[in-house]
Design an enzyme around this catalytic site. Structure first.
Site, mmCIF file in Angstrom:
data_model
loop_
_atom_site.group_PDB
_atom_site.id
_atom_site.type_symbol
_atom_site.label_atom_id
_atom_site.label_comp_id
_atom_site.label_asym_id
_atom_site.label_seq_id
_atom_site.Cartn_x
_atom_site.Cartn_y
_atom_site.Cartn_z
ATOM 1 N N SER A 141 -0.112 45.970 -15.086
ATOM 2 C CA SER A 141 -0.578 44.660 -15.543
ATOM 3 C C SER A 141 0.399 44.087 -16.562
ATOM 4 O O SER A 141 1.021 44.826 -17.333
ATOM 5 C CB SER A 141 -1.939 44.860 -16.214
ATOM 6 O OG SER A 141 -2.316 43.694 -16.890
ATOM 7 N N TYR A 197 -7.102 48.904 -22.690
ATOM 8 C CA TYR A 197 -6.824 48.710 -21.261
ATOM 9 C C TYR A 197 -5.299 48.666 -21.014
ATOM 10 O O TYR A 197 -4.779 49.359 -20.144
ATOM 11 C CB TYR A 197 -7.485 47.409 -20.767
ATOM 12 C CG TYR A 197 -7.016 47.008 -19.381
ATOM 13 C CD1 TYR A 197 -7.422 47.728 -18.264
ATOM 14 C CD2 TYR A 197 -6.163 45.909 -19.197
ATOM 15 C CE1 TYR A 197 -6.980 47.371 -16.992
ATOM 16 C CE2 TYR A 197 -5.726 45.548 -17.938
ATOM 17 C CZ TYR A 197 -6.127 46.280 -16.830
ATOM 18 O OH TYR A 197 -5.680 45.930 -15.578
ATOM 19 N N LYS A 234 -2.719 51.374 -18.929
ATOM 20 C CA LYS A 234 -1.720 51.060 -17.887
ATOM 21 C C LYS A 234 -0.342 51.561 -18.315
ATOM 22 O O LYS A 234 0.409 52.122 -17.515
ATOM 23 C CB LYS A 234 -1.692 49.551 -17.633
ATOM 24 C CG LYS A 234 -2.940 49.008 -16.973
ATOM 25 C CD LYS A 234 -3.070 49.502 -15.537
ATOM 26 C CE LYS A 234 -4.334 49.039 -14.857
ATOM 27 N NZ LYS A 234 -4.581 49.679 -13.562
HETATM 28 N N1 LIG Z 1 -7.706 41.417 -11.379
HETATM 29 C C1 LIG Z 1 -6.834 41.335 -12.359
HETATM 30 O O1 LIG Z 1 -6.798 40.349 -13.071
HETATM 31 C C2 LIG Z 1 -5.818 42.441 -12.585
HETATM 32 C C3 LIG Z 1 -4.667 42.171 -13.341
HETATM 33 C C4 LIG Z 1 -3.754 43.185 -13.561
HETATM 34 C C5 LIG Z 1 -3.982 44.459 -13.037
HETATM 35 N N2 LIG Z 1 -5.103 44.700 -12.318
HETATM 36 C C6 LIG Z 1 -5.327 46.051 -11.807
HETATM 37 O O2 LIG Z 1 -5.375 46.005 -10.391
HETATM 38 C C7 LIG Z 1 -6.287 46.981 -9.906
HETATM 39 C C8 LIG Z 1 -7.280 46.326 -8.980
HETATM 40 O O3 LIG Z 1 -7.941 45.286 -9.680
HETATM 41 P P1 LIG Z 1 -9.095 44.431 -9.026
HETATM 42 O O4 LIG Z 1 -9.088 43.109 -9.708
HETATM 43 O O5 LIG Z 1 -9.004 44.467 -7.556
HETATM 44 O O6 LIG Z 1 -10.358 45.235 -9.545
HETATM 45 P P2 LIG Z 1 -11.695 45.663 -8.765
HETATM 46 O O7 LIG Z 1 -12.620 46.208 -9.774
HETATM 47 O O8 LIG Z 1 -12.174 44.539 -7.914
HETATM 48 O O9 LIG Z 1 -11.171 46.824 -7.818
HETATM 49 C C9 LIG Z 1 -11.083 48.176 -8.228
HETATM 50 C C10 LIG Z 1 -11.722 49.004 -7.141
HETATM 51 O O10 LIG Z 1 -11.603 50.388 -7.489
HETATM 52 C C11 LIG Z 1 -12.849 51.028 -7.274
HETATM 53 N N3 LIG Z 1 -12.897 52.171 -8.201
HETATM 54 C C12 LIG Z 1 -12.974 52.136 -9.553
HETATM 55 N N4 LIG Z 1 -12.941 53.384 -10.063
HETATM 56 C C13 LIG Z 1 -12.839 54.232 -8.999
HETATM 57 C C14 LIG Z 1 -12.758 55.642 -8.858
HETATM 58 N N5 LIG Z 1 -12.785 56.432 -9.929
HETATM 59 N N6 LIG Z 1 -12.661 56.171 -7.612
HETATM 60 C C15 LIG Z 1 -12.641 55.380 -6.514
HETATM 61 N N7 LIG Z 1 -12.715 54.012 -6.591
HETATM 62 C C16 LIG Z 1 -12.807 53.470 -7.810
HETATM 63 C C17 LIG Z 1 -13.902 49.957 -7.534
HETATM 64 O O11 LIG Z 1 -15.128 50.234 -6.876
HETATM 65 C C18 LIG Z 1 -13.210 48.735 -6.938
HETATM 66 O O12 LIG Z 1 -13.479 48.612 -5.557
HETATM 67 C C19 LIG Z 1 -6.916 47.647 -11.128
HETATM 68 O O13 LIG Z 1 -6.225 48.844 -11.381
HETATM 69 C C20 LIG Z 1 -6.657 46.642 -12.224
HETATM 70 O O14 LIG Z 1 -6.568 47.250 -13.493
HETATM 71 C C21 LIG Z 1 -6.023 43.718 -12.070
#
Ligand SMILES: NC(=O)c1ccc[n+]([C@@H]2O[C@H](COP(=O)([O-])OP(=O)(O)OC[C@H]3O[C@@H](n4cnc5c(N)ncnc54)[C@H](O)[C@@H]3O)[C@@H](O)[C@H]2O)c1
Length: 338
Positions: free
Chosen positions: A124, A148, A152
């Protein structure tokens, strides 16, 4: 070519599964559905005509992961699974570190035991904290301002050490800026539980009448209209960025880290205006105090992603608003009650 996708039912994961299938890859999802809905899998099938295999399991469960890894020959893994709420990371840091750091470590051990040494990791722009240089290049200092972001950065460090110690690994670290919007079909999109943490889902929930008004956190930043400026990237561009990074990572050893953003910043008030213009609805808002830990301006230098993985975002702010609004209208309460 089979790709293990952890968190593949989530917001970015589901869009990336669509892009993977459309690029000829076969995603296999491992998700515990702690922040997603199984209906997302059927929606991926509705868009692509292919239902991805999915497993309801935790990435930190080595037995469950071993079973999946032994029953397929994966070329690589894309690792999305984790928690992303910045506020909760401040109030419950142990939970965030357990999910994001211990979870990733356990997954890496499972991957290694299963002979998988190609990995794309969801990092991120939060790792840059309050960067002074704009746009932000990848060699800017890593200085997160919340647990958070630290989680990362810690995983990035683990991956760097792994790539240095074991040269057969090929790892792509993707630092996302602000993913927004939805697939143009409106079948899949962002479905936050409870009060949205992020601007776009909040704005669309106000526009659709689910929430009364938006809170704008601060109008006294050093930006043209005083509100925070961010680099919003369409989630399908981001998804296609994963396919580009995967192709690079399959062919090269070592670790690379790239920004995924557009290189353009938009303020909160600009987003509100763009969303009102696209939806034809008004988005009432009130200005409140700054949110602790927020920075005034953050946007990517996208040059390295262009050079290294041949990625450039194509979709503009109008498309981001149109697709977010289409998803919101077709699914006013997200995946639930359907
Ligand atoms: N959305 C954003 O703004 C953003 C920005 C930067 C980075 N990210 C990173 O990208 C990744 C995906 O983000 P997103 O927005 O799709 O989030 P999200 O919460 O929609 O998706 C994460 C998925 O991982 C699953 N999950 C969580 N813990 C788990 C575990 N221990 N075992 C198996 N499954 C698990 C959840 O059920 C979910 O389906 C994350 O790592 C997040 O930190 C997101």
């Amino acid at each position: 070519m089979k790709i293990l996708v952890t968190g593949g039912a989530g917001y970015i994961g589901s869009h990336t599964c669509v892009a993977l299938i459309q690029a000829g890859f076969t995603p296999v999802i491992a998700d515990n559905f702690s922040n997603s809905h199984p209906l997302a899998i059927s929606r991926i099938e509705a868009i692509t005509g292919t239902r991805p295999e999915s497993h309801n399991c935790d990435i930190a469960d080595p037995d469950a992961m071993r079973e999946i890894l032994q029953s397929h020959k994966f070329a690589a893994a894309i690792h999305f699974a984790g928690v992303k709420a910045v506020g909760r990371s401040v109030s419950e840091p142990l939970e965030t570190y357990r999910e994001n750091v211990a979870g990733s470590l356990s997954l890496l051990q499972s991957l290694k035991a299963g002979g998988i040494t190609r990995l794309i990791f969801s990092s991120s722009a939060t790792v840059y904290g309050g960067a002074e240089q704009m746009p932000i290049p990848e060699n800017a200092q890593v200085q997160p301002t919340n647990p958070y972001g630290h989680s990362k950065a810690m995983v990035e460090q683990i991956l760097q050490d792994l790539a240095a110690a074991e040269p057969d690994w090929g790892i792509g670290v993707l630092r996302y800026f602000n993913p927004v919007g939805a697939h143009k079909s409106g079948e899949i999109g962002e479905d936050p539980q409870g009060i949205p943490d992020n601007l776009f889902p909040y704005v669309s929930q106000v526009a659709v009448g689910r929430r009364e008004k938006l809170q704008v956190f601060g109008d006294d930043y050093e930006t043209p209209d005083g509100t925070g400026v961010r680099d919003y990237i369409h989630v399908m561009d981001l998804a296609e960025g994963h396919v580009a990074a995967l192709k690079t990572c399959l062919q090269s050893d070592g670790l690379f880290a790239v920004n995924l953003g557009t290189g353009q910043g938009s303020s909160v008030l600009e987003i509100i205006k763009a969303f009102e213009a696209t939806s034809g609805r008004s988005v009432p808002y009130e200005i409140t105090d700054r949110r602790p830990g927020d920075v005034g301006t953050s946007y990517a230098d996208p040059a390295k992603a262009r050079e290294m993985i041949g990625f450039e975002a194509k979709r503009d702010l109008t498309q981001m608003c149109r697709d977010a609004w289409n998803w919101q209208q077709r699914n006013p309460t997200g995946y639930s009650n359907q």
